[in-house]
Design a protein around this motif. Sequence first.
Motif, PDB file in Angstrom:
ATOM      1  N   VAL A   1       0.844  -1.202   0.000  1.00  0.00           N
ATOM      2  CA  VAL A   1       0.000   0.000   0.000  1.00  0.00           C
ATOM      3  C   VAL A   1       0.880   1.253   0.000  1.00  0.00           C
ATOM      4  O   VAL A   1       1.869   1.330   0.748  1.00  0.00           O
ATOM      5  CB  VAL A   1      -0.933   0.024   1.232  1.00  0.00           C
ATOM      6  N   VAL A   2       0.519   2.211  -0.834  1.00  0.00           N
ATOM      7  CA  VAL A   2       1.245   3.483  -0.878  1.00  0.00           C
ATOM      8  C   VAL A   2       0.863   4.293   0.354  1.00  0.00           C
ATOM      9  O   VAL A   2      -0.304   4.676   0.527  1.00  0.00           O
ATOM     10  CB  VAL A   2       0.892   4.274  -2.161  1.00  0.00           C
ATOM     11  N   THR A   3       1.825   4.559   1.212  1.00  0.00           N
ATOM     12  CA  THR A   3       1.537   5.277   2.455  1.00  0.00           C
ATOM     13  C   THR A   3       1.818   6.773   2.363  1.00  0.00           C
ATOM     14  O   THR A   3       1.232   7.567   3.105  1.00  0.00           O
ATOM     15  CB  THR A   3       2.360   4.692   3.602  1.00  0.00           C
TER      16      THR A   3
ATOM     17  N   GLY B   1      -2.904   5.416   0.373  1.00  0.00           N
ATOM     18  CA  GLY B   1      -3.882   4.472   0.887  1.00  0.00           C
ATOM     19  C   GLY B   1      -4.314   3.425  -0.118  1.00  0.00           C
ATOM     20  O   GLY B   1      -5.075   2.513   0.219  1.00  0.00           O
ATOM     21  N   LYS B   2      -3.818   3.517  -1.371  1.00  0.00           N
ATOM     22  CA  LYS B   2      -4.144   2.527  -2.390  1.00  0.00           C
ATOM     23  C   LYS B   2      -2.980   1.564  -2.573  1.00  0.00           C
ATOM     24  O   LYS B   2      -1.829   1.920  -2.335  1.00  0.00           O
ATOM     25  CB  LYS B   2      -4.458   3.203  -3.729  1.00  0.00           C
ATOM     26  N   THR B   3      -3.291   0.361  -3.024  1.00  0.00           N
ATOM     27  CA  THR B   3      -2.220  -0.589  -3.314  1.00  0.00           C
ATOM     28  C   THR B   3      -1.516  -0.186  -4.599  1.00  0.00           C
ATOM     29  O   THR B   3      -2.046   0.586  -5.399  1.00  0.00           O
ATOM     30  CB  THR B   3      -2.778  -2.011  -3.477  1.00  0.00           C
ATOM     31  N   VAL B   4      -0.320  -0.722  -4.777  1.00  0.00           N
ATOM     32  CA  VAL B   4       0.440  -0.435  -5.996  1.00  0.00           C
ATOM     33  C   VAL B   4      -0.338  -0.884  -7.226  1.00  0.00           C
ATOM     34  O   VAL B   4      -0.431  -0.164  -8.225  1.00  0.00           O
ATOM     35  CB  VAL B   4       1.818  -1.130  -5.937  1.00  0.00           C
ATOM     36  N   ASP B   5      -0.926  -2.085  -7.170  1.00  0.00           N
ATOM     37  CA  ASP B   5      -1.682  -2.600  -8.314  1.00  0.00           C
ATOM     38  C   ASP B   5      -2.879  -1.717  -8.639  1.00  0.00           C
ATOM     39  O   ASP B   5      -3.143  -1.413  -9.808  1.00  0.00           O
ATOM     40  CB  ASP B   5      -2.157  -4.031  -8.036  1.00  0.00           C
ATOM     41  N   ALA B   6      -3.619  -1.309  -7.610  1.00  0.00           N
ATOM     42  CA  ALA B   6      -4.795  -0.465  -7.831  1.00  0.00           C
ATOM     43  C   ALA B   6      -4.381   0.901  -8.384  1.00  0.00           C
ATOM     44  O   ALA B   6      -5.059   1.456  -9.266  1.00  0.00           O
ATOM     45  CB  ALA B   6      -5.568  -0.282  -6.532  1.00  0.00           C
ATOM     46  N   SER B   7      -3.273   1.419  -7.894  1.00  0.00           N
ATOM     47  CA  SER B   7      -2.796   2.721  -8.374  1.00  0.00           C
ATOM     48  C   SER B   7      -2.388   2.654  -9.838  1.00  0.00           C
ATOM     49  O   SER B   7      -2.690   3.560 -10.621  1.00  0.00           O
ATOM     50  CB  SER B   7      -1.614   3.190  -7.520  1.00  0.00           C
TER      51      SER B   7
ATOM     52  N   ALA C   1       5.570   1.199 -11.083  1.00  0.00           N
ATOM     53  CA  ALA C   1       5.984   0.032 -11.855  1.00  0.00           C
ATOM     54  C   ALA C   1       7.281  -0.544 -11.292  1.00  0.00           C
ATOM     55  O   ALA C   1       7.454  -1.774 -11.235  1.00  0.00           O
ATOM     56  CB  ALA C   1       6.159   0.409 -13.323  1.00  0.00           C
ATOM     57  N   TYR C   2       8.164   0.332 -10.876  1.00  0.00           N
ATOM     58  CA  TYR C   2       9.424  -0.115 -10.276  1.00  0.00           C
ATOM     59  C   TYR C   2       9.151  -0.860  -8.973  1.00  0.00           C
ATOM     60  O   TYR C   2       9.735  -1.919  -8.688  1.00  0.00           O
ATOM     61  CB  TYR C   2      10.321   1.095 -10.016  1.00  0.00           C
ATOM     62  N   ALA C   3       8.252  -0.304  -8.151  1.00  0.00           N
ATOM     63  CA  ALA C   3       7.906  -0.946  -6.876  1.00  0.00           C
ATOM     64  C   ALA C   3       7.275  -2.313  -7.102  1.00  0.00           C
ATOM     65  O   ALA C   3       7.567  -3.276  -6.385  1.00  0.00           O
ATOM     66  CB  ALA C   3       6.945  -0.054  -6.098  1.00  0.00           C
ATOM     67  N   LYS C   4       6.417  -2.418  -8.101  1.00  0.00           N
ATOM     68  CA  LYS C   4       5.777  -3.695  -8.401  1.00  0.00           C
ATOM     69  C   LYS C   4       6.817  -4.717  -8.861  1.00  0.00           C
ATOM     70  O   LYS C   4       6.770  -5.894  -8.477  1.00  0.00           O
ATOM     71  CB  LYS C   4       4.707  -3.513  -9.471  1.00  0.00           C
ATOM     72  N   GLN C   5       7.758  -4.252  -9.689  1.00  0.00           N
ATOM     73  CA  GLN C   5       8.817  -5.139 -10.155  1.00  0.00           C
ATOM     74  C   GLN C   5       9.617  -5.692  -8.980  1.00  0.00           C
ATOM     75  O   GLN C   5       9.963  -6.872  -8.928  1.00  0.00           O
ATOM     76  CB  GLN C   5       9.745  -4.381 -11.115  1.00  0.00           C
ATOM     77  N   HIS C   6       9.896  -4.835  -8.010  1.00  0.00           N
ATOM     78  CA  HIS C   6      10.637  -5.267  -6.819  1.00  0.00           C
ATOM     79  C   HIS C   6       9.844  -6.308  -6.034  1.00  0.00           C
ATOM     80  O   HIS C   6      10.393  -7.317  -5.574  1.00  0.00           O
ATOM     81  CB  HIS C   6      10.945  -4.064  -5.930  1.00  0.00           C
TER      82      HIS C   6
ATOM     83  N   ASP D   1      -3.813   6.000 -15.599  1.00  0.00           N
ATOM     84  CA  ASP D   1      -4.038   6.674 -16.877  1.00  0.00           C
ATOM     85  C   ASP D   1      -5.359   7.445 -16.894  1.00  0.00           C
ATOM     86  O   ASP D   1      -5.629   8.194 -17.837  1.00  0.00           O
ATOM     87  CB  ASP D   1      -4.019   5.659 -18.025  1.00  0.00           C
ATOM     88  N   LYS D   2      -6.177   7.241 -15.868  1.00  0.00           N
ATOM     89  CA  LYS D   2      -7.460   7.943 -15.789  1.00  0.00           C
ATOM     90  C   LYS D   2      -7.369   9.210 -14.941  1.00  0.00           C
ATOM     91  O   LYS D   2      -8.342   9.956 -14.849  1.00  0.00           O
ATOM     92  CB  LYS D   2      -8.520   7.012 -15.193  1.00  0.00           C
ATOM     93  N   VAL D   3      -6.221   9.445 -14.339  1.00  0.00           N
ATOM     94  CA  VAL D   3      -6.050  10.623 -13.491  1.00  0.00           C
ATOM     95  C   VAL D   3      -5.903  11.856 -14.374  1.00  0.00           C
ATOM     96  O   VAL D   3      -5.084  11.888 -15.297  1.00  0.00           O
ATOM     97  CB  VAL D   3      -4.809  10.478 -12.589  1.00  0.00           C
TER      98      VAL D   3
END
Length: 375
Positions: free
Chosen positions: A93-95, A121-127, A156-161, A132-134
């Motif tokens: 989750v992005v804090t 407050g959102k997860t990396v995947d949800a973010s 994307a970098y965080a998800k890769q990690h 692209d809709k922001v």
Amino acid sequence: MHNNKNSKFVVRLLSLVVAVLVLAAGAILRDGKFFGHDLSEAHATPSATPANSDTLAVQPDGSIVVSTKAIAKDIQGYGGPVPLKIHVDKSGVVTAVDTEPNSESPDFFNRAKTLLAHWQGKTVDASLADIDKVDAVSGATFSSKAIIGNMKRGLAYAKQHSMDSGDASASTMQGSSSGTGWTVGGIAAVVVVLLGAVVPLFTKCRRWHYVQLALNVVVLGLWTGTFVSYALFMRLFSSGVSLATIGTLAAPLLMIAVALLYPLAGKPGHYCAHVCPFGSAQELAGKLTRRKPRISPRLNKALTTLRSLLWGVLMALMLTGTWTAWMDYELFTAFLYSSASLWVIVLAVAFLVLSVWVPRPYCRFVCPTGMIIRN
């Protein structure tokens, strides 16, 4: 006659060279960069630390902090790169999202920073799923798009990690798409600039001229906030142009080409007369009445001299680094009314009212940008 034309061309060319050198020097002195190359880093001692150590930091509690400084150099705002630090906890989750130092105009960037709360407050995947809709913040489009692009690259970098798929190098992440910045407004701005650049060369139709002026005000000014200014020159000379910004910079680059290159072809003032949105607004305001007070030659000369003195002071402030923030407050920024400072809007309105009786007063007696593009 032929020699006279050649001599005028040489003078205009030398004026252009001097203008470019002054702008380049200003960018280097203010930002320490030239076309995206950090001159301070060029003289720094190479570090033996792995390239990605500054990009990803693992905290004692298992959370990570991703810095986009190295992996998003090609994603730039109005003043250059807009690096972020993205904090992600163990559950993905992005804090928090912190901004790092940048060269954006504070007034505009502070407005664009409101976007950062969107991902907390959102997860990396949800973010990543909805990034692209922001939408960009009105009046701070360049900074907003840079923030969105940096978030996309960093997430994307965080998800890769988190996938434990090995080191995600900066070069790998550079390949992820962040878009090229093309929008409906940007395309409309390109069309309007092209019309202003080309049509007046072939016709002197007064009705079309008024249509062009209105398009300049509505599309280039109020809709997209596109204009040539010192802030734009500093941004280009400091950070250059990348694929990620080519869409948002297409119209400004065309404007600069008209402003700087047309005088070489014997068309000085073409940008000011046919493209500049604030100049267009003043000319349209001047059509509200035919009654114009006569300005004596003596007063006209005094006002012109004052303009030259003001320009000299501003150049000294820029080249000495004493105060470069004046670039963010040229009256063109009044078109970005949702984020422009109140006194800039007040001054812009005052000059528009004055232009009802005095033809283009800001252009003729104040405009610092006009001083450097006329030759």
